[in-house]
Motif scaffolding. Structure first.
Motif, PDB file in Angstrom:
ATOM      1  N   THR A   1       2.612   8.868  11.477  1.00  0.00           N
ATOM      2  CA  THR A   1       3.252   9.341  10.243  1.00  0.00           C
ATOM      3  C   THR A   1       2.272   9.205   9.071  1.00  0.00           C
ATOM      4  N   ILE A   2       2.606   9.918   8.014  1.00  0.00           N
ATOM      5  CA  ILE A   2       1.860   9.788   6.755  1.00  0.00           C
ATOM      6  C   ILE A   2       1.871   8.309   6.337  1.00  0.00           C
ATOM      7  N   HIS A   3       3.032   7.690   6.469  1.00  0.00           N
ATOM      8  CA  HIS A   3       3.248   6.300   6.087  1.00  0.00           C
ATOM      9  C   HIS A   3       2.344   5.350   6.883  1.00  0.00           C
ATOM     10  N   ASP A   4       2.138   5.656   8.185  1.00  0.00           N
ATOM     11  CA  ASP A   4       1.290   4.800   9.032  1.00  0.00           C
ATOM     12  C   ASP A   4      -0.109   4.643   8.456  1.00  0.00           C
ATOM     13  N   ARG A   5      -0.623   5.730   7.834  1.00  0.00           N
ATOM     14  CA  ARG A   5      -2.019   5.708   7.395  1.00  0.00           C
ATOM     15  C   ARG A   5      -2.174   5.784   5.876  1.00  0.00           C
ATOM     16  N   CYS A   6      -1.066   5.639   5.157  1.00  0.00           N
ATOM     17  CA  CYS A   6      -1.122   5.791   3.698  1.00  0.00           C
ATOM     18  C   CYS A   6      -1.837   4.613   3.043  1.00  0.00           C
ATOM     19  N   TYR A   7      -2.730   4.916   2.094  1.00  0.00           N
ATOM     20  CA  TYR A   7      -3.468   3.837   1.432  1.00  0.00           C
ATOM     21  C   TYR A   7      -2.555   3.037   0.495  1.00  0.00           C
ATOM     22  N   ARG A   8      -1.355   3.579   0.178  1.00  0.00           N
ATOM     23  CA  ARG A   8      -0.407   2.800  -0.660  1.00  0.00           C
ATOM     24  C   ARG A   8       0.455   1.874   0.192  1.00  0.00           C
ATOM     25  N   ARG A   9       0.251   1.903   1.480  1.00  0.00           N
ATOM     26  CA  ARG A   9       1.094   1.119   2.388  1.00  0.00           C
ATOM     27  C   ARG A   9       1.112  -0.387   2.060  1.00  0.00           C
ATOM     28  N   PRO A  10      -0.016  -0.972   1.676  1.00  0.00           N
ATOM     29  CA  PRO A  10       0.050  -2.411   1.329  1.00  0.00           C
ATOM     30  C   PRO A  10       1.070  -2.698   0.228  1.00  0.00           C
ATOM     31  N   PHE A  11       1.244  -1.772  -0.722  1.00  0.00           N
ATOM     32  CA  PHE A  11       2.245  -1.977  -1.780  1.00  0.00           C
ATOM     33  C   PHE A  11       3.650  -1.891  -1.208  1.00  0.00           C
ATOM     34  N   TYR A  12       3.828  -0.944  -0.289  1.00  0.00           N
ATOM     35  CA  TYR A  12       5.134  -0.840   0.382  1.00  0.00           C
ATOM     36  C   TYR A  12       5.451  -2.168   1.077  1.00  0.00           C
ATOM     37  N   ASP A  13       4.446  -2.683   1.801  1.00  0.00           N
ATOM     38  CA  ASP A  13       4.656  -3.923   2.547  1.00  0.00           C
ATOM     39  C   ASP A  13       4.923  -5.118   1.634  1.00  0.00           C
TER      40      ASP A  13
ATOM     41  N   TRP B   1       1.309   2.027  -6.997  1.00  0.00           N
ATOM     42  CA  TRP B   1       2.285   1.443  -6.076  1.00  0.00           C
ATOM     43  C   TRP B   1       2.942   2.526  -5.219  1.00  0.00           C
ATOM     44  N   CYS B   2       3.683   2.062  -4.238  1.00  0.00           N
ATOM     45  CA  CYS B   2       4.322   2.950  -3.268  1.00  0.00           C
ATOM     46  C   CYS B   2       5.343   3.889  -3.924  1.00  0.00           C
ATOM     47  N   LEU B   3       5.413   5.135  -3.425  1.00  0.00           N
ATOM     48  CA  LEU B   3       6.287   6.156  -4.001  1.00  0.00           C
ATOM     49  C   LEU B   3       7.595   6.329  -3.231  1.00  0.00           C
ATOM     50  N   PHE B   4       7.902   5.362  -2.366  1.00  0.00           N
ATOM     51  CA  PHE B   4       9.109   5.456  -1.533  1.00  0.00           C
ATOM     52  C   PHE B   4      10.364   5.701  -2.358  1.00  0.00           C
ATOM     53  N   GLU B   5      10.535   4.945  -3.427  1.00  0.00           N
ATOM     54  CA  GLU B   5      11.774   5.053  -4.220  1.00  0.00           C
ATOM     55  C   GLU B   5      11.812   6.328  -5.061  1.00  0.00           C
TER      56      GLU B   5
ATOM     57  N   GLY C   1      11.156   9.118  -3.629  1.00  0.00           N
ATOM     58  CA  GLY C   1      11.511  10.168  -2.656  1.00  0.00           C
ATOM     59  C   GLY C   1      10.474  10.471  -1.601  1.00  0.00           C
ATOM     60  N   CYS C   2       9.409   9.680  -1.520  1.00  0.00           N
ATOM     61  CA  CYS C   2       8.365   9.984  -0.532  1.00  0.00           C
ATOM     62  C   CYS C   2       8.936  10.020   0.890  1.00  0.00           C
ATOM     63  N   LYS C   3       8.608  11.114   1.622  1.00  0.00           N
ATOM     64  CA  LYS C   3       9.100  11.260   3.003  1.00  0.00           C
ATOM     65  C   LYS C   3       8.024  10.861   4.025  1.00  0.00           C
ATOM     66  N   GLY C   4       6.986  10.186   3.536  1.00  0.00           N
ATOM     67  CA  GLY C   4       5.902   9.759   4.433  1.00  0.00           C
ATOM     68  C   GLY C   4       6.361   8.985   5.662  1.00  0.00           C
ATOM     69  N   PRO C   5       7.394   8.104   5.535  1.00  0.00           N
ATOM     70  CA  PRO C   5       7.788   7.320   6.706  1.00  0.00           C
ATOM     71  C   PRO C   5       8.359   8.155   7.848  1.00  0.00           C
ATOM     72  N   VAL C   6       8.811   9.378   7.573  1.00  0.00           N
ATOM     73  CA  VAL C   6       9.409  10.186   8.653  1.00  0.00           C
ATOM     74  C   VAL C   6       8.652  11.499   8.868  1.00  0.00           C
TER      75      VAL C   6
ATOM     76  N   PRO D   1      -1.677  14.774  -1.529  1.00  0.00           N
ATOM     77  CA  PRO D   1      -0.564  14.655  -2.480  1.00  0.00           C
ATOM     78  C   PRO D   1      -0.255  13.230  -2.927  1.00  0.00           C
ATOM     79  N   VAL D   2      -0.143  12.285  -1.997  1.00  0.00           N
ATOM     80  CA  VAL D   2       0.223  10.918  -2.397  1.00  0.00           C
ATOM     81  C   VAL D   2      -0.880  10.299  -3.264  1.00  0.00           C
ATOM     82  N   GLU D   3      -2.119  10.635  -2.989  1.00  0.00           N
ATOM     83  CA  GLU D   3      -3.230  10.118  -3.795  1.00  0.00           C
ATOM     84  C   GLU D   3      -3.191  10.732  -5.199  1.00  0.00           C
TER      85      GLU D   3
HETATM   86  S1  SF4 Z   1       6.471   5.540   1.349  1.00  0.00           S
HETATM   87 FE1  SF4 Z   1       4.996   7.183   0.866  1.00  0.00          FE
HETATM   88  S2  SF4 Z   1       3.692   6.355  -0.802  1.00  0.00           S
HETATM   89 FE2  SF4 Z   1       4.782   4.632   0.154  1.00  0.00          FE
HETATM   90  S3  SF4 Z   1       3.359   3.859   1.689  1.00  0.00           S
HETATM   91 FE3  SF4 Z   1       4.731   5.289   2.726  1.00  0.00          FE
HETATM   92  S4  SF4 Z   1       3.681   7.262   2.657  1.00  0.00           S
HETATM   93 FE4  SF4 Z   1       2.673   5.942   1.152  1.00  0.00          FE
END
Ligand code: SF4
Ligand code: SF4
Length: 359
Positions: free
Chosen positions: A228-240, A257-261, A263-268, A285-287
Motif C-alpha cells: 500500500t501507499i501507507h506501507d512505504r509512505c515517508y510520513r508513516r513514522p508520524f502515523y505510528d 505530519w500524517c494526513l490520515f485525518e 482523508g488520506c486513503k493510503g492505508p487501503v 501527492p502526499v509529499e
Molecule cells: S495515512 Fe497517508 S499520509 Fe499518513 S502515513 Fe499513511 S499514506 Fe502517509
C-alpha cells in the motif's frame, strides 16, 4: 551485447552504459534479483521490436499524457524504441482512414503476436454508440483487436475497472476491458493516471521474458502494486506516533505530519507512488501535502469521501502507533522487523550499479 535494438539505440547516441543502468533501475523497481538487470539488458538489446496497438476509448487522454511526460527521454523514450507503436491515435501522424488502415495492416501482419494496449472504458449503452471511432463502436473494435493479440495491457483505472466513466450513475454503461475480453492474458495498470514507469516496466518484462509479470488478484503487477501507499509512505513514522495534521495549513501540516485525518486513503490503496514517485522522481501527492485519493483501486470515485478519514476500524490501523509508543506488542514488533528486513533487501537492489551488472 548486440542486436537490432542496441544498434538503433547506438545510432541515437544512447550508450551501452546508459542502457545497462536503465535495465538495472527497472529490475530494482520490479524487485527482481540482481542478475535480472543483466538478463533484461541482453534480451531487450537483441529483441525484435514487437508490434503494439494502442486503442484509446472512453478516456481523457490522461494516460497518454502521463507516459509522454515521463522521466527523461533517455529512460522512457527508450521503451518506445523497443516497440513498434503501430497505432496510437494521439501520437501517430496518420488520421482518419489512413490511421484505420495502419491498424488493420499491423493486426494482419502481426496476428497472434501483437501487444494490445487499451486506455479508457468501453461504453455498452445504446449499442456502444456513446464512443465510436471511424463509425464503429469501441466494443466492436476491442473485440476485433483482442482476437489477434498475444496479451492485453489495460492502461489506467478506466480500462482496468471502468474508472470515472463508470461512476454512479454510469450514463454510458461503461465497463472495463476484462468485462469484455475473457480469453486473453490481461494486465491491469490502474491509476488516474497510471505511473509511467509501471507501464515501461511491464513492457520491459514482456520483452525480456515473453510473458506478463506476476499479477495480484486484481490483475495488477505485484512488483508495483504489492504494497500500500501507507506501507512505504515517508510520513508513516508520524502515523505510528499518532501525529496527524488536522487542517491543510496547521502546524502539523507544516511539520509534515500524517494526513490520515484529512482523508488520506493510503492505508487501503495499492500503488507505487511512494517509492517510484512522479515527474522523474521529483515528488508525489502526499509529499506535496495532499492525501492519497485511492485512484488505483476499483470504484475509487464512488467511494468518495476524499477529505473524510477512513471509516475502517481505528484499532488495526492504530495498533502500530499504540504499541510503538508503548514500546511493546510482540506482533507489531515482528511486523516492524519484517518491514525493516524488506527495506534492507530493497536497498540491496537499489544500490545495484552498472559495475555490478558488468561483473
Ligand atoms: S495515512 Fe497517508 S499520509 Fe499518513 S502515513 Fe499513511 S499514506 Fe502517509
Ligand atoms: S497517491 Fe494515491 S491518488 Fe495519488 S496518484 Fe498515487 S494512488 Fe493515485
Amino acid at each position: 551485447m548486440q542486436g537490432p535494438l542496441i544498434d538503433t539505440l547506438a545510432r541515437q547516441g544512447i550508450t551501452r552504459r546508459t542502457f545497462l543502468k536503465y535495465c538495472a533501475t527497472l529490475a530494482s523497481m520490479m524487485a527482481l534479483p540482481p542478475a535480472a538487470g543483466r538478463a533484461m539488458a541482453e534480451a531487450m538489446a537483441a529483441a525484435r521490436r514487437p508490434s503494439v496497438i494502442w486503442l484509446p476509448f472512453q478516456e481523457c487522454t490522461g494516460c497518454t499524457e502521463s507516459i509522454t511526460r515521463s522521466h527523461s527521454p533517455t529512460l522512457e523514450g527508450m521503451i518506445f524504441d523497443m516497440i513498434s507503436l503501430d497505432y496510437q491515435e494521439t501520437l501517430m501522424a496518420a488520421a482518419g482512414h489512413q490511421a484505420e488502415e495502419a491498424r488493420h495492416a499491423a493486426m494482419k501482419e502481426n496476428a497472434g503476436k501483437y501487444l494490445l494496449v487499451v486506455d479508457g472504458s468501453i461504453p455498452l449503452g445504446r449499442d456502444g454508440a456513446y464512443s465510436c471511432i471511424g463509425g464503429r463502436s469501441n466494443v466492436d473494435i476491442l473485440k476485433e483487436a483482442a482476437e489477434g493479440a498475444a496479451a492485453i495491457v489495460a492502461m489506467g483505472s478506466c480500462a482496468s475497472y471502468g474508472g470515472i466513466p463508470k461512476a454512479n450513475p454510469n450514463p454510458t454503461g461503461a465497463v472495463s476491458v476484462s468485462d469484455i475480453v475473457t480469453n486473453k492474458p490481461i494486465v491491469n495498470i490502474p491509476g488516474c493516471p497510471p505511473i509511467p514507469v509501471v507501464m515501461t516496466g511491464v513492457l520491459a518484462h514482456y520483452l525480456t521474458f515473453g510473458s506478463l509479470p506476476e499479477l495480484d488478484e486484481k490483475g495488477r503487477p505485484k512488483a508495483f502494486f504489492g504494497e500500500t501507499i501507507h506501507d512505504r509512505c515517508y510520513r508513516r513514522p508520524f502515523y505510528d506516533q499518532g501525529k496527524f495534521a488536522k487542517t491543510f495549513d496547521d502546524e502539523g501540516a507544516r511539520m509534515g505530519w500524517c494526513l490520515f485525518e484529512l482523508g488520506c486513503k493510503g492505508p487501503v490503496t495499492y500503488n507505487a507512488c511512494a517509492t517510484v514517485k512522479w515527474n522523474g522522481g521529483t515528488s508525489w501527492p502526499v509529499e506535496s501535502g495532499h492525501g492519497c485519493l485511492g485512484c488505483s483501486e476499483p470504484d475509487f470515485w464512488d467511494a468518495g469521501g476524499f477529505y473524510k478519514a477512513l471509516s475502517v476500524p481505528a484499532d488495526p490501523l492504530r495498533i502500530g502507533a499504540a504499541a510503538a509508543i508503548a514500546g511493546a506488542g510482540a506482533g507489531v514488533a515482528v511486523s516492524f522487523a519484517n518491514r525493516a528486513k524488506k527495506n534492507v533487501a530493497r536497498q540491496t537492489h537499489e544500490t545495484l550499479t552498472v559495475e555490478d551488472l558488468e561483473k
